[in-house]
Scaffold this motif. Sequence first.
Motif, PDB file in Angstrom:
ATOM      1  N   ILE A   1       0.777  -1.349  -0.063  1.00  0.00           N
ATOM      2  CA  ILE A   1      -0.035   0.113   0.037  1.00  0.00           C
ATOM      3  C   ILE A   1       0.839   1.145  -0.143  1.00  0.00           C
ATOM      4  N   ARG A   2       1.966   1.438   0.979  1.00  0.00           N
ATOM      5  CA  ARG A   2       2.859   2.449   0.929  1.00  0.00           C
ATOM      6  C   ARG A   2       3.843   2.845   0.113  1.00  0.00           C
ATOM      7  N   LEU A   3       4.399   1.832  -0.376  1.00  0.00           N
ATOM      8  CA  LEU A   3       5.402   1.941  -1.606  1.00  0.00           C
ATOM      9  C   LEU A   3       5.131   2.597  -2.633  1.00  0.00           C
ATOM     10  N   PRO A   4       6.132   3.570  -3.114  1.00  0.00           N
ATOM     11  CA  PRO A   4       5.576   4.403  -4.247  1.00  0.00           C
ATOM     12  C   PRO A   4       5.614   3.821  -5.707  1.00  0.00           C
ATOM     13  N   ASP A   5       6.411   2.776  -5.791  1.00  0.00           N
ATOM     14  CA  ASP A   5       6.461   2.288  -7.226  1.00  0.00           C
ATOM     15  C   ASP A   5       6.409   0.899  -7.338  1.00  0.00           C
ATOM     16  N   VAL A   6       6.415   0.338  -8.511  1.00  0.00           N
ATOM     17  CA  VAL A   6       6.004  -1.268  -8.942  1.00  0.00           C
ATOM     18  C   VAL A   6       7.331  -2.074  -8.301  1.00  0.00           C
ATOM     19  N   TYR A   7       8.548  -1.238  -8.143  1.00  0.00           N
ATOM     20  CA  TYR A   7       9.659  -2.013  -7.845  1.00  0.00           C
ATOM     21  C   TYR A   7       9.900  -2.280  -6.381  1.00  0.00           C
ATOM     22  N   GLY A   8       9.247  -1.259  -5.572  1.00  0.00           N
ATOM     23  CA  GLY A   8       9.625  -1.588  -4.201  1.00  0.00           C
ATOM     24  C   GLY A   8       8.170  -2.359  -3.704  1.00  0.00           C
ATOM     25  N   ARG A   9       7.325  -2.050  -4.456  1.00  0.00           N
ATOM     26  CA  ARG A   9       6.137  -3.080  -4.172  1.00  0.00           C
ATOM     27  C   ARG A   9       6.584  -4.757  -4.434  1.00  0.00           C
ATOM     28  N   THR A  10       7.106  -5.093  -5.354  1.00  0.00           N
ATOM     29  CA  THR A  10       7.534  -6.398  -5.624  1.00  0.00           C
ATOM     30  C   THR A  10       8.651  -6.699  -4.614  1.00  0.00           C
ATOM     31  N   HIS A  11       9.307  -5.696  -4.098  1.00  0.00           N
ATOM     32  CA  HIS A  11      10.345  -6.145  -3.055  1.00  0.00           C
ATOM     33  C   HIS A  11       9.636  -6.515  -1.919  1.00  0.00           C
ATOM     34  N   ALA A  12       8.671  -5.596  -1.455  1.00  0.00           N
ATOM     35  CA  ALA A  12       7.755  -5.963  -0.443  1.00  0.00           C
ATOM     36  C   ALA A  12       7.074  -7.345  -0.263  1.00  0.00           C
ATOM     37  N   ALA A  13       6.392  -7.682  -1.489  1.00  0.00           N
ATOM     38  CA  ALA A  13       5.614  -8.741  -1.624  1.00  0.00           C
ATOM     39  C   ALA A  13       6.593  -9.742  -1.712  1.00  0.00           C
TER      40      ALA A  13
ATOM     41  N   ALA B   1       9.876 -14.993  -8.720  1.00  0.00           N
ATOM     42  CA  ALA B   1       8.333 -14.378  -9.396  1.00  0.00           C
ATOM     43  C   ALA B   1       8.704 -12.746  -9.351  1.00  0.00           C
ATOM     44  N   GLY B   2       9.117 -12.387  -8.064  1.00  0.00           N
ATOM     45  CA  GLY B   2       9.427 -11.154  -7.668  1.00  0.00           C
ATOM     46  C   GLY B   2      10.291 -10.241  -8.732  1.00  0.00           C
ATOM     47  N   LEU B   3      11.514 -11.254  -8.819  1.00  0.00           N
ATOM     48  CA  LEU B   3      12.530 -10.551  -9.895  1.00  0.00           C
ATOM     49  C   LEU B   3      12.243 -10.475 -11.040  1.00  0.00           C
ATOM     50  N   MET B   4      11.308 -11.404 -11.638  1.00  0.00           N
ATOM     51  CA  MET B   4      10.948 -11.630 -12.978  1.00  0.00           C
ATOM     52  C   MET B   4       9.839 -10.522 -13.393  1.00  0.00           C
ATOM     53  N   ILE B   5       8.898 -10.140 -12.413  1.00  0.00           N
ATOM     54  CA  ILE B   5       8.027  -8.915 -12.626  1.00  0.00           C
ATOM     55  C   ILE B   5       8.499  -7.774 -12.457  1.00  0.00           C
ATOM     56  N   GLY B   6       9.676  -7.531 -11.411  1.00  0.00           N
ATOM     57  CA  GLY B   6      10.625  -6.216 -11.445  1.00  0.00           C
ATOM     58  C   GLY B   6      11.352  -6.119 -13.158  1.00  0.00           C
ATOM     59  N   ARG B   7      11.846  -7.311 -13.351  1.00  0.00           N
ATOM     60  CA  ARG B   7      12.612  -7.113 -14.711  1.00  0.00           C
ATOM     61  C   ARG B   7      11.808  -6.934 -15.990  1.00  0.00           C
ATOM     62  N   SER B   8      10.568  -7.399 -15.834  1.00  0.00           N
ATOM     63  CA  SER B   8       9.645  -7.245 -16.952  1.00  0.00           C
ATOM     64  C   SER B   8       9.202  -5.846 -16.926  1.00  0.00           C
ATOM     65  N   ALA B   9       9.002  -5.258 -15.572  1.00  0.00           N
ATOM     66  CA  ALA B   9       8.304  -3.915 -15.546  1.00  0.00           C
ATOM     67  C   ALA B   9       9.472  -2.912 -15.922  1.00  0.00           C
ATOM     68  N   TYR B  10      10.764  -3.108 -15.843  1.00  0.00           N
ATOM     69  CA  TYR B  10      11.648  -2.240 -16.354  1.00  0.00           C
ATOM     70  C   TYR B  10      12.089  -2.321 -17.739  1.00  0.00           C
ATOM     71  N   ARG B  11      11.966  -3.560 -18.263  1.00  0.00           N
ATOM     72  CA  ARG B  11      12.457  -3.793 -19.643  1.00  0.00           C
ATOM     73  C   ARG B  11      10.870  -3.272 -20.371  1.00  0.00           C
ATOM     74  N   THR B  12       9.694  -3.243 -19.898  1.00  0.00           N
ATOM     75  CA  THR B  12       8.673  -2.437 -20.852  1.00  0.00           C
ATOM     76  C   THR B  12       8.497  -1.135 -20.343  1.00  0.00           C
ATOM     77  N   GLY B  13       9.367  -0.474 -19.760  1.00  0.00           N
ATOM     78  CA  GLY B  13       9.497   0.823 -19.362  1.00  0.00           C
ATOM     79  C   GLY B  13       8.747   1.397 -18.538  1.00  0.00           C
ATOM     80  N   VAL B  14       8.430   0.870 -17.339  1.00  0.00           N
ATOM     81  CA  VAL B  14       7.575   1.289 -16.204  1.00  0.00           C
ATOM     82  C   VAL B  14       8.586   2.070 -15.474  1.00  0.00           C
TER      83      VAL B  14
END
Length: 118
Positions: free
Chosen positions: A27-39, A83-96
């Motif tokens: 809820i509190r972290l600002p971007d997808v990368y922090g959220r995937t880390h928390a999750a 899975a968290g790593l792959m979500i973060g990598r996919s988000a970065y590669r697609t330009g999030v």
Amino acid sequence: MTATEIVISFFVVAGGFLSLLASIGLIRLPDVYGRTHAASKSTTLGVMFIMIATFLFFLLVQGEFVGKILLTIVFVFITAPVAGLMIGRSAYRTGVPLWEKSKQDDLKKMYAKKTKQT
């Protein structure tokens, strides 16, 4: 309260606390990368602690060895961080975009080199 109940209770409470931290992080972290880390980090440990408590309960209280619970712990330990790593990598590669207050982008140079080579 016996020592067995104390140990099992510790694992359940610690697992619940870590899962609560993961929920707050989502809820509190600002971007997808922090959220995937928390999750991926907190939830993995939270689920593992709760599954350890379940395994210990069945082993020490009920007197049954349940190997499926151990397999669940192993699979969660392996798959959730990947899975968290792959979500973060996919988000970065697609330009999030990163959070606007982020000061460092370690992957920018690596992906800039790869795009120049191809």
